[in-house]
Design a protein around this motif. Structure first.
Motif, PDB file in Angstrom:
ATOM      1  N   UNK A  69       0.823  -1.213   0.000  1.00 21.31           N
ATOM      2  CA  UNK A  69       0.000   0.000   0.000  1.00 21.31           C
ATOM      3  C   UNK A  69       0.851   1.254   0.000  1.00 21.31           C
ATOM      4  N   UNK A  70       1.835   1.291   0.925  1.00 23.45           N
ATOM      5  CA  UNK A  70       2.583   2.551   1.101  1.00 23.45           C
ATOM      6  C   UNK A  70       3.761   2.606   0.148  1.00 23.45           C
ATOM      7  N   UNK A  71       3.597   3.354  -0.935  1.00 29.73           N
ATOM      8  CA  UNK A  71       4.697   3.529  -1.886  1.00 29.73           C
ATOM      9  C   UNK A  71       4.698   4.989  -2.308  1.00 29.73           C
ATOM     10  N   UNK A  72       5.890   5.538  -2.636  1.00 29.67           N
ATOM     11  CA  UNK A  72       5.918   6.944  -3.051  1.00 29.67           C
ATOM     12  C   UNK A  72       5.268   7.088  -4.426  1.00 29.67           C
ATOM     13  N   UNK A  73       4.722   8.225  -4.730  1.00 27.08           N
ATOM     14  CA  UNK A  73       4.109   8.601  -6.019  1.00 27.08           C
ATOM     15  C   UNK A  73       2.794   7.882  -6.314  1.00 27.08           C
ATOM     16  N   UNK A  74       2.713   6.602  -6.017  1.00 25.00           N
ATOM     17  CA  UNK A  74       1.478   5.879  -6.331  1.00 25.00           C
ATOM     18  C   UNK A  74       1.215   4.889  -5.203  1.00 25.00           C
ATOM     19  N   UNK A  75       0.065   5.000  -4.574  1.00 25.21           N
ATOM     20  CA  UNK A  75      -0.211   4.048  -3.485  1.00 25.21           C
ATOM     21  C   UNK A  75      -0.650   2.715  -4.087  1.00 25.21           C
ATOM     22  N   UNK A  76      -0.642   1.676  -3.250  1.00 20.27           N
ATOM     23  CA  UNK A  76      -1.070   0.347  -3.713  1.00 20.27           C
ATOM     24  C   UNK A  76      -2.495   0.373  -4.234  1.00 20.27           C
ATOM     25  N   UNK A  77      -3.387   1.106  -3.510  1.00 18.38           N
ATOM     26  CA  UNK A  77      -4.792   1.146  -3.936  1.00 18.38           C
ATOM     27  C   UNK A  77      -4.896   1.809  -5.311  1.00 18.38           C
ATOM     28  N   UNK A  78      -4.147   2.917  -5.479  1.00 20.74           N
ATOM     29  CA  UNK A  78      -4.192   3.599  -6.789  1.00 20.74           C
ATOM     30  C   UNK A  78      -3.675   2.682  -7.904  1.00 20.74           C
ATOM     31  N   UNK A  79      -2.577   1.993  -7.592  1.00 19.70           N
ATOM     32  CA  UNK A  79      -1.993   1.103  -8.603  1.00 19.70           C
ATOM     33  C   UNK A  79      -2.987  -0.004  -8.994  1.00 19.70           C
ATOM     34  N   UNK A  80      -3.605  -0.601  -7.979  1.00 20.80           N
ATOM     35  CA  UNK A  80      -4.549  -1.695  -8.265  1.00 20.80           C
ATOM     36  C   UNK A  80      -5.755  -1.178  -9.051  1.00 20.80           C
ATOM     37  N   UNK A  81      -6.153   0.045  -8.714  1.00 24.13           N
ATOM     38  CA  UNK A  81      -7.260   0.674  -9.441  1.00 24.13           C
ATOM     39  C   UNK A  81      -6.903   0.788 -10.924  1.00 24.13           C
ATOM     40  N   UNK A  82      -5.681   1.287 -11.189  1.00 26.62           N
ATOM     41  CA  UNK A  82      -5.287   1.492 -12.588  1.00 26.62           C
ATOM     42  C   UNK A  82      -5.087   0.176 -13.318  1.00 26.62           C
ATOM     43  N   UNK A  83      -4.697  -0.853 -12.580  1.00 26.04           N
ATOM     44  CA  UNK A  83      -4.487  -2.158 -13.240  1.00 26.04           C
ATOM     45  C   UNK A  83      -5.803  -2.718 -13.776  1.00 26.04           C
ATOM     46  N   UNK A  84      -6.916  -2.227 -13.199  1.00 26.61           N
ATOM     47  CA  UNK A  84      -8.227  -2.741 -13.637  1.00 26.61           C
ATOM     48  C   UNK A  84      -8.546  -2.371 -15.085  1.00 26.61           C
ATOM     49  N   UNK A  85      -7.960  -1.223 -15.530  1.00 23.82           N
ATOM     50  CA  UNK A  85      -8.253  -0.797 -16.900  1.00 23.82           C
ATOM     51  C   UNK A  85      -7.791  -1.855 -17.897  1.00 23.82           C
ATOM     52  N   UNK A  86      -6.630  -2.435 -17.606  1.00 25.43           N
ATOM     53  CA  UNK A  86      -6.086  -3.396 -18.573  1.00 25.43           C
ATOM     54  C   UNK A  86      -6.409  -4.839 -18.210  1.00 25.43           C
ATOM     55  N   UNK A  87      -6.476  -5.110 -16.918  1.00 31.07           N
ATOM     56  CA  UNK A  87      -6.738  -6.495 -16.489  1.00 31.07           C
ATOM     57  C   UNK A  87      -7.897  -6.541 -15.492  1.00 31.07           C
ATOM     58  N   UNK A  88      -9.122  -6.292 -15.985  1.00 32.08           N
ATOM     59  CA  UNK A  88     -10.248  -6.235 -15.051  1.00 32.08           C
ATOM     60  C   UNK A  88     -10.510  -7.559 -14.349  1.00 32.08           C
TER      61      UNK A  88
END
Ligand code: FAD
Length: 552
Positions: A63-82
């Protein structure tokens, strides 16, 4: 088949190392394990993975990462791999965020760090998520994907080329398939660039000539040597049989094919009268077996490569190829078969490849599910094509000039057509015009003396007989008045042959007027136009090659 991916992301190198170690330990046989410390790099590589047709089964992200949190990253991954499963690695203090994410980003699980021992706290959860993922996952066909418009002649030509070379591919129609739209955007392709071939390694090929496509696919259009015992021109049943016998009998053999192996037989959906196959076999299956058999005997196979002419000086012959290469050989077998006669009717040439097809065009059959399909021709090939199309089309109409099929089609096919409810014969009728805007929509038909009628038609398959593929032979090889190559004793009927033939012996049964150049199969005057006879003649031609080589 490519293995699905487990994608691990954590900016803390130590935690990531531990996670990779544990995940690999259990899953490395069945999954690819990718990892990165940089969440933005993860997003970048997802696009690349998608482009090359890779599947991600599970994301595990901190979850805790600089620039992009884990939740944000997982959210964006849904666009390509729903469909992928998503797991968040959290510290106790992030539990609230994780719970919110379950609703917001379809988070499947949050795992509190540390996860020791993995047998109890990590693997059971991953197993369960992967089981779920497998239950709904439909693997995509690995390999080549062809993106294009259904009614594009160029798309049709590539489909025929891939199918003819027995190369598996997935057809994606950009007008009807959302997946095709997605791939179009992902690869930055404009409609003008279509059709596009997406290769397995992720490269995209557009506006390709068949030859360039062949090279990309690892086919072989250039010969390795320039002297052979026998060059066989045309890889239909006759040429393939000749290649099998020549190869198995130790002749240095080159087989040249301008399009794809199998010839006319390769386009047949079911050959029912070939010896030894009581249930019939498809032309592509026969071709696959024959090509494997011939290459096993060490013959060299050039495709796509066209012979443009042959010449002869003393006992050597030369085959002139379309790329300018000249191949020398001691003998030649011409097995170039026949090509479909063209229908010179209004609208046909404009719509060819866009609803109008020559031959059985089996690669297109499934596209006409539930549609009105017409077949012109009363021979066996038209009958077979109609029966094959009836499995998909709402109705298949066989248009013939004669009163019925009995004088032109084998009785087993006439009977099968009679028993097939959605096939009808339209006798004493001609197609006088094809109409459509960009693709075939209507046919204008005339029956006997009656007024013309207009019928809805989504596809028209034309199988109206054949003319020999012999225009390319410039050399003085004697042909009959229809262009078929004359061989053997028939040549004796010609005065010019009798004065030109200098050998003491008669020409061999399949020998042309030029010693050492033979013809076999449908290209030969008087051929039987059957797969079995073409195969038989191909095999016989090789025995004459041996006799000829023994005398020069
Ligand atoms: C749809 C259909 C169904 C059929 N079903 C049956 C059936 O059920 N039973 C049966 O017995 N017969 C059937 N036939 C007939 C049978 O397929 C043919 O008799 C047989 O294929 C003839 O074989 P061939 O090798 O002589 O020629 P072809 O099959 O015509 O092959 C000739 C090959 O030469 C290649 N070629 C041409 N010119 C050149 C050049 N210049 N350079 C390089 N290559 C060249 C062509 O691309 C082609 O691949 C069917 C035919 C069709 C069209």
């Amino acid at each position: 088949m490519k293995l699905p991916i487990l994608f691990l992301i954590d900016d803390d190198p130590q935690v990531l190392r531990a996670l990779v170690r544990d995940v690999r330990q259990k899953y490395k046989q069945e999954y690819q394990i990718l990892n990165t410390e940089d969440p933005e790099e993860a997003i970048e590589s997802l696009r690349e993975l998608k482009r090359s047709g890779e599947e991600v089964a599970l994301f595990i992200s901190d979850q805790r990462m600089p620039r992009l949190s884990g939740v944000e990253l997982l959210e964006r991954s849904k666009e390509l791999y729903p469909e992928a499963k998503r797991m968040l690695l959290t510290a106790y203090s992030d539990t609230d965020t994780a719970i919110k994410a379950i609703n917001e980003v379809d988070l499947d699980y949050y795992l509190l760090k540390p996860w020791d021992p993995p047998d109890e706290r990590l693997y059971p959860i991953i197993d369960e998520l992967l089981d779920d993922w497998h239950a709904s996952y439909k693997p995509e066909l690995a390999g080549i994907r062809l993106l294009g418009y259904q009614f594009s002649p160029k798309s049709h030509a590539i489909k025929e080329f891939l199918a003819g070379h027995l190369i598996p591919y997935q057809w994606l129609d950009v007008e009807t398939n959302p997946k095709a739209q997605e791939l179009l955007a992902l690869n930055g392709l404009t409609p003008a660039a279509l059709p596009a071939v997406l290769l397995e390694d992720g490269t995209v090929a557009t506006n390709l000539e068949m030859r360039a496509l062949a090279e990309k696919l690892g086919l072989r259009p250039t010969a390795s040597s320039n002297m052979y015992d026998v060059v066989i021109i045309g890889a239909g049943p006759a040429g393939l049989a000749a290649a099998v016998y020549a190869g198995s009998e130790g002749l240095k053999t080159l087989l040249v094919e301008k399009h794809s192996p199998g010839g006319q037989a390769g386009t047949s959906s079911r050959i029912e009268n070939y010896l030894g196959f009581p249930k019939g076999l498809s032309g592509s299956e026969l071709t696959r077996r024959a090509v494997t058999q011939a290459t096993r005997f060490g013959i060299e196979f050039l495709t796509p490569q066209e012979a443009l002419d042959i010449s002869s000086a003393d006992q050597y012959k030369t085959v002139h190829l379309a790329d300018g290469a000249e191949i020398h050989t001691r003998s030649i077998i011409i097995t170039t078969g026949v090509a479909y006669r063209k229908l010179e009717t209004k609208g046909i040439s404009e719509l060819t490849g866009a609803g109008v097809y020559y031959g059985a065009a089996s690669v297109e059959a499934a596209q006409f599910r539930g549609k009105q399909v017409y077949v012109i021709g009363g021979g066996n090939s038209a009958g077979q094509a109609a029966l094959h199309l009836s499995k998909f089309a709402e109705r298949v109409h066989i248009v013939i000039r004669k009163k019925d099929l009995t004088s032109t089609m084998s009785s087993y096919l006439v009977e099968q057509i009679g028993r097939t409810e959605n096939v009808e014969v339209v006798p004493e009728t001609e197609v006088i015009e094809a109409r459509g805007d960009g693709h075939l929509e209507k046919l204008v038909l005339r029956t006997g003396e009656a007024n013309a009628s207009i019928a809805r038609a989504e596809a028209l398959f034309i199988l109206i007989g054949a003319r020999p593929y012999t225009d390319w032979v410039q050399t003085s090889i004697m042909k009959d008045d229809r262009g078929f190559i004359m061989t053997g004793r028939d040549l004796r009927a010609s005065e010019s042959f009798n004065t030109g033939w200098k050998l003491k012996r008669d020409p061999f049964l399949l020998e042309t007027c030029c010693p050492g150049i033979f013809a076999a199969g449908d290209v030969r005057a008087g051929a039987m136009n059957r797969v079995a006879s073409a195969v038989g003649e191909g095999a016989m031609a090789v025995s004459f090659v041996h006799q000829y080589l023994a005398e020069v």
